[in-house]
Scaffold this active site. Structure first.
Site, short mmCIF file in Angstrom:
data_model
loop_
_atom_site.label_atom_id
_atom_site.label_comp_id
_atom_site.label_asym_id
_atom_site.label_seq_id
_atom_site.Cartn_x
_atom_site.Cartn_y
_atom_site.Cartn_z
NE ARG A 130 -20.71 42.82 23.61
CZ ARG A 130 -20.47 43.78 24.50
NH1 ARG A 130 -20.12 43.45 25.74
NH2 ARG A 130 -20.60 45.05 24.19
CE LYS A 137 -34.02 33.70 20.08
NZ LYS A 137 -32.95 33.14 20.92
CE LYS A 158 -33.87 28.36 19.51
NZ LYS A 158 -32.63 29.07 19.16
P1 13P Z 1 -30.05 27.41 23.96
O1 13P Z 1 -29.81 26.36 22.89
O2 13P Z 1 -28.84 27.74 24.77
O3 13P Z 1 -31.29 27.14 24.75
O4 13P Z 1 -30.32 28.77 23.17
C1 13P Z 1 -31.09 28.74 22.06
C2 13P Z 1 -31.84 30.01 21.96
O5 13P Z 1 -31.69 30.74 21.01
C3 13P Z 1 -32.78 30.34 23.02
O6 13P Z 1 -33.56 31.40 22.63
#
Ligand code: 13P
Length: 342
Positions: free
Chosen positions: A46, A137, A220
């Protein structure tokens, strides 16, 4: 709370021609990605994989504004002992951290989840800030199927997002507010639009109640798109137009930027949709860019396959996708650029 500082970080996260790399796959998710390329998911593998991304000088300096990390990664060192966070900072990008603890079954709501992780969050944010994180996030998940989503699910998830966002701002960290309406089902684009609108309205109401300052946040969202199993798929222009229309109706202009998730779209669809939105709407109140996980990483993962010999190839694949999405963030991408590279 220093809102000017939060706003400065948020604006850097959506700087012109740049977007976010979502490299915050949890241990379970990265194992799934590694399984697909035949690589064992060990801490060293990883590390090697994420190190190759963060050392992709081209992509990181030109097109990546920030990287969302997972708890393990924010504490990990590169092979030569340099903290991975320092590699990101050295490229001029902002380190960020996923702080939610996953979507868990929501009581009384079969098939639905609520994202957990508020307990002890203040203390974790203090530690992450010390480790270099300047944004965070939290992903809420809303699924569409027969009889769902329920208001109980939307309300619980929006409330948790708002409490998370307020705590982040208190600690000098910009919250990425991510209410993801999944595209896994068989629903049509109208249903996606209806549910996404309801979810975003509820999220902004809860952010207001929690006294979150929108100038220091990033949204987002998912795009307005039919479920993957729906027979009728909309074209690029329709996805772009309906997404922009809906965002205009729901997202206040005080928000500095909107960075989409890719959610299972193909690499090129995710780029084409973002490009069409920016090309058709140069006058939006917020920056529109990407915060892609899969749509940025599928190609480099495939090129790497766990082999040191393939690092340069994987970095080139990552640089290509980052560049294509960087162009899409300014509305200057063209499908012909993909063919030329291939
Ligand atoms: P994806 O762009 O693969 O959907 O992932 C973005 C992400 O951080 C989802 O929480």
């Amino acid at each position: 709370m220093d809102i000017a500082e939060l706003n400065k970080i948020a604006r850097a996260m959506v700087a012109n021609g740049k977007g976010l790399l979502a490299a915050d796959e949890s241990s379970g998710t990265i194992k799934k990605r590694f399984d697909a390329i035949g690589v064992e998911s060990t801490a060293d593998n990883r590390r090697d994989y994420r190190e190759l991304l963060f050392r992709s000088a081209d992509a990181m300096t030109n097109n990546i504004s920030g990287v969302i990390l997972y708890d393990e990664t924010i504490r990990q060192n590169a092979k030569d002992g340099t903290p991975l966070v320092k590699l990101i900072e050295a490229a001029g990008a902002v380190p960020g951290i996923k702080v939610d603890q996953g979507a868990k079954p929501l009581a009384h709501c079969p098939g639905e989840t609520v994202t957990e992780g508020l307990d002890g969050l203040r203390e974790r944010l203090i530690e992450y800030h010390k480790l270099g994180a300047r944004f965070a996030k939290w992903r809420a998940v809303i699924d569409i199927a027969d009889g769902i989503p329920s208001y109980a699910c939307i309300n619980a998830n929006a409330h948790a997002l708002a409490r998370y966002a307020a705590l982040c701002q208190e600690q000098g960290i910009v919250p990425i507010v991510e209410p993801e309406v999944l595209m896994d089902g068989g629903h049509d684009i109208d249903t996606c639009a209806r549910v996404t609108e309801f979810v975003l309205k509820e999220v902004y109401q809860q952010l207001y109640y929690a006294k979150v300052q929108l100038e220091g946040t990033i949204l987002k969202p998912n795009m307005v798109i039919a479920g993957k199993k729906c027979a009728k798929q909309a074209g690029v222009a329709e996805v772009a137009e309906r997404t922009v229309k809906l965002l205009k109706a729901c997202v206040p202009p005080a928000v500095p930027g909107i960075a989409f998730l890719s959610g299972g779209q193909s690499d090129e669809d995710a780029t084409a949709h973002l490009n069409a939105m920016n090309a058709g709407h140069p006058d939006l109140p917020w920056a529109l860019t990407f915060s892609y996980g899969r749509a940025l990483q599928a190609a480099p993962q495939k090129a790497w396959g766990g082999k040191a010999d393939n690092v340069a190839k994987a970095q080139a694949a990552f640089a290509h996708r980052a560049k294509m999405n960087g162009l899409a963030a300014t509305g200057k991408w063209q499908a012909a650029l993909e063919k030329k590279a291939a």
